[in-house]
Every structure is written in structure tokens, then in C-alpha cells.
Design a protein around this motif. Structure first.
Motif, PDB file in Angstrom:
ATOM      1  N   ARG A 164      39.698  -8.376  46.277  1.00 20.01           N
ATOM      2  CA  ARG A 164      39.982  -6.929  46.051  1.00 20.01           C
ATOM      3  C   ARG A 164      41.415  -6.717  46.657  1.00 20.01           C
ATOM      4  N   VAL A 165      41.770  -5.300  45.912  1.00 19.04           N
ATOM      5  CA  VAL A 165      42.882  -4.759  46.945  1.00 19.04           C
ATOM      6  C   VAL A 165      42.574  -3.487  46.817  1.00 19.04           C
ATOM      7  N   TYR A 166      42.896  -3.001  48.467  1.00 24.37           N
ATOM      8  CA  TYR A 166      42.501  -1.637  49.160  1.00 24.37           C
ATOM      9  C   TYR A 166      43.709  -1.268  49.607  1.00 24.37           C
ATOM     10  N   VAL A 167      43.941   0.154  49.283  1.00 25.10           N
ATOM     11  CA  VAL A 167      45.305   0.848  49.439  1.00 25.10           C
ATOM     12  C   VAL A 167      45.114   2.031  50.433  1.00 25.10           C
ATOM     13  N   SER A 168      46.048   2.212  51.514  1.00 29.01           N
ATOM     14  CA  SER A 168      46.061   3.150  52.261  1.00 29.01           C
ATOM     15  C   SER A 168      47.451   4.006  51.741  1.00 29.01           C
ATOM     16  N   GLN A 169      47.306   5.558  51.591  1.00 29.27           N
ATOM     17  CA  GLN A 169      48.602   6.136  51.106  1.00 29.27           C
ATOM     18  C   GLN A 169      48.718   7.069  52.312  1.00 29.27           C
ATOM     19  N   GLY A 170      49.912   6.908  52.861  1.00 30.63           N
ATOM     20  CA  GLY A 170      50.478   7.732  53.783  1.00 30.63           C
ATOM     21  C   GLY A 170      49.734   7.747  54.993  1.00 30.63           C
ATOM     22  N   GLY A 171      49.072   6.743  55.645  1.00 31.93           N
ATOM     23  CA  GLY A 171      48.320   6.566  56.781  1.00 31.93           C
ATOM     24  C   GLY A 171      46.961   6.822  56.704  1.00 31.93           C
ATOM     25  N   ALA A 172      46.283   7.383  55.450  1.00 29.43           N
ATOM     26  CA  ALA A 172      44.956   7.632  55.152  1.00 29.43           C
ATOM     27  C   ALA A 172      43.880   6.276  54.962  1.00 29.43           C
ATOM     28  N   GLY A 173      42.735   6.446  55.058  1.00 32.42           N
ATOM     29  CA  GLY A 173      42.037   5.326  55.187  1.00 32.42           C
ATOM     30  C   GLY A 173      42.033   4.841  54.121  1.00 32.42           C
ATOM     31  N   PRO A 174      41.648   3.250  53.864  1.00 39.53           N
ATOM     32  CA  PRO A 174      41.849   2.244  52.842  1.00 39.53           C
ATOM     33  C   PRO A 174      40.938   2.729  51.748  1.00 39.53           C
ATOM     34  N   VAL A 175      41.339   2.631  50.642  1.00 36.89           N
ATOM     35  CA  VAL A 175      40.357   3.008  49.474  1.00 36.89           C
ATOM     36  C   VAL A 175      40.646   1.559  48.317  1.00 36.89           C
ATOM     37  N   HIS A 176      39.295   1.292  47.952  1.00 36.38           N
ATOM     38  CA  HIS A 176      39.277   0.128  46.996  1.00 36.38           C
ATOM     39  C   HIS A 176      40.067   0.583  45.614  1.00 36.38           C
ATOM     40  N   GLY A 211      55.431   4.720  52.948  1.00 32.96           N
ATOM     41  CA  GLY A 211      54.483   4.974  53.952  1.00 32.96           C
ATOM     42  C   GLY A 211      53.234   4.493  53.325  1.00 32.96           C
ATOM     43  N   ASP A 212      53.149   3.752  52.192  1.00 29.78           N
ATOM     44  CA  ASP A 212      51.586   3.200  51.568  1.00 29.78           C
ATOM     45  C   ASP A 212      51.746   1.737  51.984  1.00 29.78           C
ATOM     46  N   ALA A 213      50.379   1.330  52.127  1.00 28.05           N
ATOM     47  CA  ALA A 213      50.200   0.025  52.698  1.00 28.05           C
ATOM     48  C   ALA A 213      48.944  -0.695  51.856  1.00 28.05           C
ATOM     49  N   ALA A 214      48.819  -1.762  51.624  1.00 25.02           N
ATOM     50  CA  ALA A 214      47.732  -2.441  50.982  1.00 25.02           C
ATOM     51  C   ALA A 214      47.066  -3.614  51.736  1.00 25.02           C
ATOM     52  N   VAL A 215      45.857  -3.972  51.429  1.00 25.53           N
ATOM     53  CA  VAL A 215      45.324  -5.212  51.917  1.00 25.53           C
ATOM     54  C   VAL A 215      44.755  -6.023  50.900  1.00 25.53           C
ATOM     55  N   LEU A 216      45.150  -7.273  50.749  1.00 24.93           N
ATOM     56  CA  LEU A 216      44.312  -8.068  49.838  1.00 24.93           C
ATOM     57  C   LEU A 216      43.478  -9.035  50.477  1.00 24.93           C
ATOM     58  N   ALA A 259      47.203 -11.679  34.993  1.00 23.85           N
ATOM     59  CA  ALA A 259      47.999 -10.543  34.902  1.00 23.85           C
ATOM     60  C   ALA A 259      48.891 -10.237  36.233  1.00 23.85           C
ATOM     61  N   THR A 260      49.842  -9.518  36.172  1.00 22.28           N
ATOM     62  CA  THR A 260      50.546  -8.877  37.461  1.00 22.28           C
ATOM     63  C   THR A 260      50.382  -7.601  37.529  1.00 22.28           C
ATOM     64  N   TRP A 261      50.422  -6.941  38.689  1.00 21.75           N
ATOM     65  CA  TRP A 261      50.336  -5.748  39.027  1.00 21.75           C
ATOM     66  C   TRP A 261      51.393  -5.246  40.007  1.00 21.75           C
ATOM     67  N   ARG A 262      51.679  -3.771  39.682  1.00 23.76           N
ATOM     68  CA  ARG A 262      53.013  -3.200  40.693  1.00 23.76           C
ATOM     69  C   ARG A 262      52.319  -1.909  41.092  1.00 23.76           C
ATOM     70  N   TRP A 263      52.750  -1.719  42.576  1.00 20.90           N
ATOM     71  CA  TRP A 263      52.131  -0.232  43.083  1.00 20.90           C
ATOM     72  C   TRP A 263      53.363   0.818  42.739  1.00 20.90           C
ATOM     73  N   ARG A 264      53.248   1.863  41.891  1.00 20.31           N
ATOM     74  CA  ARG A 264      54.123   2.678  41.455  1.00 20.31           C
ATOM     75  C   ARG A 264      53.586   4.006  41.308  1.00 20.31           C
ATOM     76  N   ASN A 265      54.463   4.978  41.617  1.00 18.22           N
ATOM     77  CA  ASN A 265      54.047   6.515  41.518  1.00 18.22           C
ATOM     78  C   ASN A 265      52.688   6.757  42.024  1.00 18.22           C
ATOM     79  N   GLY A 266      52.153   6.199  43.257  1.00 16.02           N
ATOM     80  CA  GLY A 266      51.072   6.127  43.784  1.00 16.02           C
ATOM     81  C   GLY A 266      49.698   5.478  43.030  1.00 16.02           C
ATOM     82  N   ARG A 267      49.959   4.729  42.409  1.00 13.20           N
ATOM     83  CA  ARG A 267      48.797   4.173  41.830  1.00 13.20           C
ATOM     84  C   ARG A 267      49.105   2.586  41.496  1.00 13.20           C
ATOM     85  N   LEU A 268      48.177   1.696  40.981  1.00 11.19           N
ATOM     86  CA  LEU A 268      48.395   0.525  40.649  1.00 11.19           C
ATOM     87  C   LEU A 268      48.519   0.372  39.354  1.00 11.19           C
ATOM     88  N   GLU A 269      49.541  -0.242  38.739  1.00  3.83           N
ATOM     89  CA  GLU A 269      49.887  -0.141  37.249  1.00  3.83           C
ATOM     90  C   GLU A 269      49.893  -1.717  36.780  1.00  3.83           C
TER      91      GLU A 269
END
Length: 204
Positions: free
Chosen positions: A95-107, A77-82, A153-163
Motif C-alpha cells: 500500500r501507499v500512505y501519504v502525509s501532506q505537509g506534515g499531517a498524519g499518513p493517509v492510505h 513538504g509531502d512524504a510517502a511510505v510504501l 502500471a506506474t504512478w506519480r505524485w502530482r498536484n497533491g494526489r496520486l495520478e
């Protein structure tokens, strides 16, 4: 004391409740459905509006067409915009913006373990040459235009955060006389393993 027959009956009742009428076990709960295309498009519009209004992401006159934005279904249910924040002669910073569960995008700042000689954990607001792929996740790098020496570097979205997944750099003092670049040096993961911190102080 509980009667053994009553125990057996209770077990039978529980097993019956977990069965479908044909005797087959009930299926597991369905996983979260993919984020709808219309929702991703709306999210992209929101993010582009936010970035365009941010004075730290202003583009030179006539270059607004280079502000590309890629939508990504992160799963669950999470989505991102690069999205491109700024651009130079040879690279673009995104930048990466993430929307968790349909919420507003957060930088969402990018965590780094070691960068340009600075030790320890820090975050960066954006990174150049950013991309995303299902296999690698988010990836970015910076390179010196004159030599091509760089780090990334590379990053992954896991456990509700960017790692942070991987990080590397080149020893720019080790460039060969013919311009041959040295092999990348791995900064992360570390040996012994270094855990992802719960909170990372932003880069000053």
C-alpha cells in the motif's frame, strides 16, 4: 488624471523595494526544504503501526519480518511510505500512505484506467511487486506464476494526489508455443488523451 511624473516615481519606488542594497534583484523564495530524516522515520513508524493493526493486512504467523516499509520524500513538504500489506508464495502486495505537509499518513488507493477486462477508472487498495524510484515514481505489476504473463502500471505524485502515469497488459492468449511472452499493450496514456478524473470510485 494621474500625473506622468508621479507614475514614474511610483515605478521607481516599486523597483527599489524589489532590490537588495547592492542593487541586485532579490532572490526568489526558497523552495520547500526536504522532509527531515527524523520526520520520515516517525512517519514510517506510524504507518507500520496502522498496517499491522489492519486485519486486511495480516501476515501469516512468523512472516511479520517481511513487512518492509520504504519512506519517500515526494517534494513540497509531502512524504510517502510504501509498505507491505500482505504476502504470498511469490509476491508481496503493498500500500501507499501519504502525509501532506506534515499531517498524519493517509492510505492512498492506486488509480487504474483498465484492469483485467474492466473498462474505465477504478482504484485498488494495493498492488503487487511495488517499488519506487525518482525516475519512474511508483511502479507495480501482477504476473501469473505459471506463465509470467502480466500487467502493471506506474504512478506519480502530482498536484497533491496520486495520478496514473502509465499502464500496460499482455494478451495471455498470445503466449507462444515455446512460452515466449507477447509484447505489452499500452492501456494508458490513451490516444486521444484521457484526463485524470477528479474522483475515482473505489474497486468493489
Amino acid at each position: 488624471m494621474t500625473h506622468p511624473v508621479l507614475n514614474a516615481v511610483a515605478v521607481c519606488v516599486l523597483l527599489t523595494a524589489c532590490q537588495q542594497p547592492d542593487g541586485k534583484a532579490a532572490p526568489a523564495a526558497a523552495t520547500e526544504a526536504p522532509v527531515a530524516a527524523a520526520q520520515l522515520e516517525a512517519l514510517k513508524t506510524q504507518v507500520v503501526t496502522l498496517v499491522t493493526a489492519d486485519e486486511d493486512c495480516s501476515l501469516p504467523e512468523g512472516m511479520e519480518s517481511q513487512r518492509t516499509a520504504q519512506t519517500i520524500d515526494l517534494g513540497g513538504g509531502d512524504a510517502a511510505v510504501l509498505v507491505v500489506c500482505s504476502t504470498g508464495m511469490a509476491d508481496q502486495w503493498s500500500r501507499v500512505y501519504v502525509s501532506q505537509g506534515g499531517a498524519g499518513p493517509v492510505h492512498t488507493p492506486l488509480p487504474l484506467y483498465r484492469y483485467q477486462g474492466a473498462e474505465g477508472w477504478q482504484t485498488w487498495e494495493s498492488m503487487s511487486n511495488m517499488s519506487w524510484s525518482p525516475a519512474e515514481g511508483f511502479a507495480g505489476s501482477t504476473r501469473l506464476q505459471a506463465t509470467g504473463c502480466g500487467e502493471g502500471a506506474t504512478w506519480r505524485w502530482r498536484n497533491g494526489r496520486l495520478e496514473l502515469a502509465t499502464q500496460w497488459h499482455m494478451d495471455c492468449d498470445a503466449i507462444g508455443a515455446d512460452g515466449e511472452l507477447p509484447d505489452p499493450i499500452q492501456d494508458f496514456p490513451t490516444t486521444p488523451p484521457t484526463e485524470q478524473p477528479a474522483v475515482i470510485q473505489p474497486q468493489v
